[in-house]
Design a protein around this motif. Structure first.
Motif, short mmCIF file in Angstrom:
data_model
loop_
_atom_site.label_atom_id
_atom_site.label_comp_id
_atom_site.label_asym_id
_atom_site.label_seq_id
_atom_site.Cartn_x
_atom_site.Cartn_y
_atom_site.Cartn_z
N SER A 69 33.93 37.14 35.91
CA SER A 69 35.37 36.96 35.74
C SER A 69 35.68 36.12 34.52
O SER A 69 36.54 36.48 33.70
CB SER A 69 35.96 36.30 37.00
OG SER A 69 35.82 37.12 38.13
N ALA A 121 43.48 41.72 35.24
CA ALA A 121 42.70 40.60 35.77
C ALA A 121 43.47 39.83 36.83
O ALA A 121 42.91 39.42 37.85
CB ALA A 121 42.29 39.67 34.63
N LEU A 157 40.92 37.85 39.43
CA LEU A 157 39.65 37.37 38.89
C LEU A 157 39.68 35.85 38.79
O LEU A 157 40.72 35.24 38.53
CB LEU A 157 39.42 37.96 37.49
CG LEU A 157 39.28 39.48 37.37
CD1 LEU A 157 38.81 39.85 35.98
CD2 LEU A 157 38.36 40.06 38.42
N HIS A 168 42.07 33.44 36.38
CA HIS A 168 43.12 34.21 35.69
C HIS A 168 44.35 33.36 35.37
O HIS A 168 45.02 33.58 34.37
CB HIS A 168 43.51 35.45 36.50
CG HIS A 168 44.23 35.16 37.77
ND1 HIS A 168 43.57 34.88 38.96
CD2 HIS A 168 45.56 35.09 38.06
CE1 HIS A 168 44.47 34.67 39.92
NE2 HIS A 168 45.67 34.79 39.39
N ARG A 212 35.92 43.85 42.38
CA ARG A 212 36.29 42.86 41.38
C ARG A 212 35.23 42.75 40.29
O ARG A 212 35.55 42.56 39.10
CB ARG A 212 36.50 41.50 42.06
CG ARG A 212 37.42 40.59 41.31
CD ARG A 212 38.05 39.57 42.20
NE ARG A 212 37.10 38.56 42.65
CZ ARG A 212 37.46 37.47 43.32
NH1 ARG A 212 38.73 37.26 43.61
NH2 ARG A 212 36.56 36.58 43.71
N ALA A 217 35.81 43.38 36.33
CA ALA A 217 35.43 42.38 35.34
C ALA A 217 34.45 42.96 34.32
O ALA A 217 34.58 42.72 33.12
CB ALA A 217 34.80 41.17 36.04
#
Length: 204
Positions: free
Chosen positions: A17, A69, A74, A77, A154, A158
């Protein structure tokens, strides 16, 4: 009941992330700095508007990456929005302080001071948005448990953002520049040639 995610997966999710977000923020900083750089556009086609359109399109693409994002939450963010806003404000302040003086009045500079100031206001809005998201998250004081499937999704998001905003720019930066007066094998001109006497270079 959601099963706890292994700590190794959590570390991997955080690393992916932050790598993706730093790639986007770096892209936004680069776009902001070079997009707000005042240039003499006198004699250029359409007053250099094509250059501004290119940077505007790249900026919109980077903001779209930030929105993706945020949509997938993430890690980091909210901080990324703040960093993007700070970079844009700082880039605008730099160019306002170093704006070229036009003593003789024969330069047509773009962007103007008003456009740079407007871009700084947009950066301030990004910063305020990041602060708002952070304050709201602190007040909520709730951490939603994430499933293994959610973690996988996720991570894929990413990884895709890393490829777009870090991998592709890095590959372009490492690629050797084309020589002067270059043509491809099909005869298409790739770089500038001033006259017929220039030696042509054929590249793959």
């Amino acid at each position: 009941m959601t099963r706890p995610v292994p700590r190794l997966w959590l570390w991997l999710d955080t690393a992916l992330s932050w790598t993706a977000l730093l790639g986007i923020v770096t892209s936004l900083g680069w776009i902001s700095f070079h997009g707000m750089r005042p240039l003499d556009v006198g004699g250029t086609l359409f007053g250099g508007s094509f250059n501004q359109m290119m940077y505007a399109g790249a900026w919109i693409a980077a903001i779209a990456g930030m929105l993706v994002a945020s949509a997938f939450r993430l890690a980091g963010h909210r901080a990324a929005w703040c960093m993007a806003g700070v970079l844009q404000v700082c880039a605008g302040a730099w160019w306002l302080l170093h704006y070229p003086e036009n003593h003789v009045g024969d330069l047509i500079l773009s962007p103007g001071r008003e456009e740079i100031a407007a871009a700084m206001l947009v950066g301030l809005a990004l910063l305020c948005g990041g602060v708002f998201l952070h304050v709201r998250a602190v007040r909520a004081q709730r951490h939603r448990p994430i499933s293994g499937t959610g973690m996988l999704v996720r991570s894929v998001v990413a990884g895709s953002l890393i490829l777009i905003f870090a991998g592709i720019p890095l590959a372009n930066a490492l690629r050797a520049p084309l020589p002067y007066c270059a043509f491809n094998k099909e005869g298409m001109q790739l770089t500038v040639c001033l006259d017929e006497s220039d030696a042509r270079t054929v590249v793959d």
